[in-house]
Design a protein around this motif. Structure first.
Motif, short mmCIF file in Angstrom:
data_model
loop_
_atom_site.label_atom_id
_atom_site.label_comp_id
_atom_site.label_asym_id
_atom_site.label_seq_id
_atom_site.Cartn_x
_atom_site.Cartn_y
_atom_site.Cartn_z
N ASN A 165 -90.64 43.46 -79.13
CA ASN A 165 -91.26 44.59 -78.43
C ASN A 165 -90.51 45.90 -78.64
O ASN A 165 -90.31 46.69 -77.71
N GLY A 166 -90.06 46.12 -79.86
CA GLY A 166 -89.37 47.37 -80.16
C GLY A 166 -87.93 47.42 -79.76
O GLY A 166 -87.34 48.51 -79.68
N GLY A 167 -87.32 46.27 -79.48
CA GLY A 167 -85.91 46.24 -79.09
C GLY A 167 -84.99 46.58 -80.25
O GLY A 167 -85.41 46.66 -81.40
N MET A 168 -83.71 46.76 -79.93
CA MET A 168 -82.73 47.13 -80.95
C MET A 168 -82.65 46.04 -82.02
O MET A 168 -82.58 44.86 -81.70
N PRO A 169 -82.66 46.43 -83.31
CA PRO A 169 -82.56 45.43 -84.39
C PRO A 169 -81.19 44.77 -84.41
O PRO A 169 -80.23 45.25 -83.80
N CYS A 170 -81.11 43.68 -85.16
CA CYS A 170 -79.86 42.93 -85.23
C CYS A 170 -78.83 43.66 -86.10
O CYS A 170 -79.18 44.26 -87.11
N PRO A 171 -77.56 43.60 -85.74
CA PRO A 171 -76.51 44.18 -86.59
C PRO A 171 -76.26 43.27 -87.79
O PRO A 171 -76.91 42.24 -87.95
N ASP A 172 -75.29 43.63 -88.62
CA ASP A 172 -74.96 42.83 -89.80
C ASP A 172 -74.58 41.41 -89.39
O ASP A 172 -73.82 41.21 -88.43
N PRO B 243 -105.99 51.35 -84.42
CA PRO B 243 -105.56 50.50 -83.32
C PRO B 243 -105.13 51.32 -82.11
O PRO B 243 -104.61 52.42 -82.25
N ASN B 244 -105.35 50.74 -80.93
CA ASN B 244 -104.91 51.43 -79.71
C ASN B 244 -103.40 51.50 -79.63
O ASN B 244 -102.85 52.49 -79.14
N CYS B 245 -102.74 50.46 -80.09
CA CYS B 245 -101.29 50.36 -79.98
C CYS B 245 -100.67 50.13 -81.36
O CYS B 245 -101.32 49.59 -82.26
N CYS B 246 -99.42 50.52 -81.50
CA CYS B 246 -98.71 50.39 -82.77
C CYS B 246 -97.38 49.70 -82.54
O CYS B 246 -96.77 49.84 -81.49
N THR B 247 -96.93 48.97 -83.56
CA THR B 247 -95.62 48.31 -83.47
C THR B 247 -94.54 49.22 -84.04
O THR B 247 -94.81 50.10 -84.86
N GLY B 248 -93.30 48.96 -83.62
CA GLY B 248 -92.18 49.73 -84.14
C GLY B 248 -92.24 51.19 -83.71
O GLY B 248 -92.77 51.54 -82.65
N ASP C 176 -96.69 53.50 -79.27
CA ASP C 176 -95.93 52.58 -80.12
C ASP C 176 -94.87 51.89 -79.28
O ASP C 176 -94.52 52.35 -78.19
N THR C 177 -94.36 50.76 -79.77
CA THR C 177 -93.38 50.01 -78.99
C THR C 177 -92.09 50.77 -78.79
O THR C 177 -91.35 50.53 -77.83
N TYR C 178 -91.82 51.73 -79.67
CA TYR C 178 -90.58 52.50 -79.55
C TYR C 178 -90.59 53.41 -78.32
O TYR C 178 -89.53 53.83 -77.85
N CYS C 179 -91.79 53.72 -77.79
CA CYS C 179 -91.86 54.62 -76.63
C CYS C 179 -91.17 54.03 -75.42
O CYS C 179 -90.80 54.74 -74.49
N GLN C 180 -90.99 52.69 -75.41
CA GLN C 180 -90.28 52.07 -74.29
C GLN C 180 -88.80 52.47 -74.28
O GLN C 180 -88.17 52.48 -73.23
N LYS C 181 -88.27 52.76 -75.48
CA LYS C 181 -86.88 53.20 -75.56
C LYS C 181 -86.74 54.67 -75.21
O LYS C 181 -85.75 55.09 -74.61
N THR C 182 -87.75 55.48 -75.61
CA THR C 182 -87.66 56.93 -75.39
C THR C 182 -88.31 57.38 -74.09
O THR C 182 -88.16 58.53 -73.68
N GLY C 183 -89.05 56.47 -73.43
CA GLY C 183 -89.64 56.80 -72.14
C GLY C 183 -90.80 57.76 -72.20
O GLY C 183 -91.06 58.46 -71.21
#
Length: 263
Positions: free
Chosen positions: A120-127, A40-45, A63-70
């Protein structure tokens, strides 16, 4: 070199320049990025294997995480068609639940709900749940600690104690009531007597509370609690004891033969 030689060389440079420009228009250089990746061209997580090289031969990610790491590839948004990352949002904590044990050590918990799920790779939910210990001290706790003393029903009905004083025989007779209890545990010693041998696990037992056994509150001690395990002991069988749970009760009744009574 004469004028004719210089003119020929210059003409050659011009032709090569136009040729290079023509080649660049017809055969453009491949743009490094997500489009050049194999499917795939793109990956999730977060996927460290989901990368490609830029024109400068540096690593970029798809991957969607690259949005957090720039460190996304330049064509990431265009190829992957993914908007900005959305972090999880939760609501406020709800109230603590009641203690799981009405008497003694138990636990209590509280929870909260998700208002906005991550995308879209956003921060997961806390407890979403919290639990802590508690100590139940309900009003029924003193009753739960009572141990019922029981005897076979052969001791009941019109029993007259010859050692009582005459004025004690005038005691007001109160109506009996019946309690139906489900046996949860019985010790091995209960097998030594015929009447107590019937007190086996999961057997429904009728226990009668007669007037002589009632306290000032018009009830017999240890007559059980619904949905709560309480304890009993056979008064005439040493070592015979166990636990039961009260299922129902009935006022002004008599238990059937081969039942037990409170003492």
């Amino acid at each position: 070199m004469g004028a004719r030689g210089w003119s020929s060389a210059r003409l050659g440079l011009v032709v090569c320049g136009y040729f290079a420009l023509f080649c660049g228009e017809i055969f453009p250089q491949a743009e490094a990025g997500c489009r050049e990746r194999e499917s795939p061209n793109c990956c999730t997580g977060r996927n460290n294997e989901c990368f490609e090289y830029t024109k400068r031969k540096t690593v970029c990610y798809c991957d969607t995480y690259c949005q957090k790491t720039g460190d996304c590839c330049e064509d990431y948004k265009r190829v992957c068609q993914i908007s900005a990352a959305i972090d999880c949002v939760v609501g406020s904590w709800g109230p603590w639940s009641s203690c799981t044990s009405p008497c003694g050590v138990g636990s209590t918990e509280r929870s909260r709900q998700v208002s906005v799920p991550p995308r879209n790779g956003g921060m997961p939910c806390p407890d979403l749940k919290q639990r802590r210990g508690c100590f139940g001290n309900n009003a029924i706790c003193s009753t739960a600690k009572e141990v019922a003393k029981i005897l076979p029903d052969s001791f009941k009905r019109n029993f007259k104690d010859p050692w009582r004083r005459p004025h004690m025989l005038m005691k007001e007779e109160k109506a009996s009531y019946c309690v139906y209890l489900r046996v949860k545990q019985a010790s091995a010693a209960c097998k030594f007597k015929l009447w107590s041998a019937h007190l086996v696990r999961e057997r429904l037992v009728c226990a009668e509370c007669q007037s002589d056994a009632m306290s000032k509150s018009d009830r017999c001690g240890g007559d059980g609690l619904e949905s709560t395990r309480t304890f009993w002991a056979a008064a005439s069988v040493p070592g015979c004891h166990g636990s039961w749970v009260r299922e129902s009760s009935s006022e002004g009744c008599r238990c059937p033969p081969y039942s037990v009574l409170f003492v």
